[in-house]
Design a protein around this motif. Structure first.
Motif, short mmCIF file in Angstrom:
data_model
loop_
_atom_site.label_atom_id
_atom_site.label_comp_id
_atom_site.label_asym_id
_atom_site.label_seq_id
_atom_site.Cartn_x
_atom_site.Cartn_y
_atom_site.Cartn_z
N PRO A 39 0.85 -1.19 0.00
CA PRO A 39 0.00 0.00 0.00
C PRO A 39 0.88 1.24 0.00
O PRO A 39 1.96 1.25 0.61
CB PRO A 39 -0.79 -0.14 1.30
CG PRO A 39 0.07 -0.99 2.18
CD PRO A 39 0.78 -1.94 1.26
N SER A 78 -5.41 -1.46 -7.34
CA SER A 78 -4.96 -0.42 -6.42
C SER A 78 -5.54 -0.67 -5.04
O SER A 78 -6.62 -1.24 -4.90
CB SER A 78 -5.35 0.97 -6.93
OG SER A 78 -6.76 1.06 -7.08
N CYS A 79 -4.82 -0.23 -4.03
CA CYS A 79 -5.25 -0.39 -2.64
C CYS A 79 -6.10 0.80 -2.23
O CYS A 79 -5.72 1.96 -2.47
CB CYS A 79 -4.02 -0.51 -1.74
SG CYS A 79 -4.41 -0.57 0.03
N GLN A 80 -7.22 0.53 -1.59
CA GLN A 80 -8.13 1.62 -1.21
C GLN A 80 -7.53 2.52 -0.12
O GLN A 80 -8.02 3.62 0.11
CB GLN A 80 -9.46 1.04 -0.72
CG GLN A 80 -9.36 0.17 0.53
CD GLN A 80 -10.71 -0.31 1.01
OE1 GLN A 80 -11.72 0.34 0.77
NE2 GLN A 80 -10.72 -1.46 1.68
N HIS A 81 -6.47 2.04 0.53
CA HIS A 81 -5.86 2.81 1.62
C HIS A 81 -4.69 3.67 1.15
O HIS A 81 -4.01 4.29 1.97
CB HIS A 81 -5.40 1.87 2.74
CG HIS A 81 -6.48 1.01 3.29
ND1 HIS A 81 -7.57 1.53 3.97
CD2 HIS A 81 -6.66 -0.34 3.25
CE1 HIS A 81 -8.38 0.53 4.34
NE2 HIS A 81 -7.85 -0.61 3.91
N ASN A 82 -4.43 3.70 -0.16
CA ASN A 82 -3.30 4.48 -0.67
C ASN A 82 -3.41 5.95 -0.27
O ASN A 82 -4.48 6.55 -0.38
CB ASN A 82 -3.23 4.38 -2.18
CG ASN A 82 -2.68 3.05 -2.66
OD1 ASN A 82 -2.13 2.27 -1.87
ND2 ASN A 82 -2.82 2.77 -3.94
N THR A 99 1.65 -3.68 -11.25
CA THR A 99 0.49 -3.89 -10.39
C THR A 99 -0.76 -4.08 -11.23
O THR A 99 -0.85 -3.65 -12.38
CB THR A 99 0.30 -2.70 -9.43
OG1 THR A 99 0.22 -1.49 -10.18
CG2 THR A 99 1.46 -2.59 -8.46
#
Length: 284
Positions: A115, A149-153, A146
């Motif tokens: 992340p 995508s990570c929602q916490h980026n 990749t």
């Protein structure tokens, strides 16, 4: 082992090509990248062949097994083996990936992205510092492909890589193919990533091919470099100078002659570009 500086366009040393490279004195390659995981065997034929290669060609070392971003304890034994082999063969530098590959309970045969958060920057930076202490030198960190995508980026990938390089005081291995694959898969701007990466820390570039899988690109390293990647590479070199560049194939490996033809494209781009690199000392 050779003390010649790393410059120009090289290729990845792959086992199917070793005998031809050693048997043909006319093969001209400025330098080779060693995927060290294929050579970590004490003694034996592999070590003998790599020693012979190192007598003719400058080498850099690259690995996929450290899991720099992982939560498990850093594998010091693995690093010490790499350090020993690198010293024995006179390798110029060592690179790994901004990724993880599982933990103590499970491993995956892939390079999983982290992340893009401030916490992850500090986590991997601390592990890079530990790695650099063991290796006795700054390492190169490579961006990975990749697929989600990570929602916490909290940061873009370029900002994430730049923050790590600053915090860990490491060099970078810029993989333009990986960056292109990510930009297509996540519908992002490739140039935004390239602009965010601090060019003054880029010590090496990777170029490779991807596999078109319909609605996404797979970073398979089993095709020639795509024209769009070549275009991005040429622009990058024009802006930032001639950075040592390697052509990377990992499956469906072509003949050595075909690989050298692709290497020559990168060499021609650098030869046409008269701007010296403004980045790190490429001879170090």
């Amino acid at each position: 082992m050779l003390a010649t500086a790393i410059a120009g366009a090289g290729i990845g040393l792959r086992i199917p090509h070793v005998q031809q490279i050693l048997a043909d004195d006319s093969v001209e390659i400025p330098w080779l990248e060693v995927l060290v995981d294929n050579w970590l065997v004490d003694g034996g034929l592999n070590q003998h062949l790599l020693n012979r290669i190192s007598e003719r060609f400058p080498l850099v070392f690259h690995s996929v097994g450290l899991s720099l971003g992982g939560a498990n304890t850093l594998d010091v034994d693995y690093l010490n083996k790499i350090k020993s082999l690198k010293q024995a063969c006179g390798g110029h530098w060592y690179s790994e990936h901004a990724s993880f590959s599982g933990n103590d309970d499970f491993k995956v045969a892939d390079l999983l992205p982290l992340p893009y958060t401030a916490e992850a920057v500090m986590h991997i930076s601390n592990r890079i510092k530990q790695t650099q202490d063991i290796m006795g030198e700054r390492i190169l960190l490579e961006n990975v492909s990749t697929y989600m995508s990570c929602q916490h980026n909290e940061l873009s990938e370029g900002e994430f890589i730049a923050a790590i390089a600053e915090e860990a005081d490491c060099y970078l291995l810029l993989d333009i193919n990986n960056a292109f694959v990510t930009s297509v898969n996540l519908d992002q701007q490739l140039q935004s990533f390239l602009d965010a990466v601090p060019a003054q820390r880029v010590k090496q570039i990777h170029l490779a091919g991807f596999h078109q899988k319909g609605d996404y690109l797979l970073d398979a390293h089993n095709h020639p470099v795509d024209p769009q990647v070549w275009n991005a590479y040429q622009r990058y070199i024009e802006l930032n100078g001639n950075i040592p560049t390697m052509i990377e194939w990992d499956s469906e490996i072509p003949s050595l002659n075909r690989l050298l033809q692709e290497r020559q494209i990168a060499a021609d781009i650098m030869q046409f570009n008269s701007k010296p690199s403004a980045g790190v000392d490429q001879c170090a």
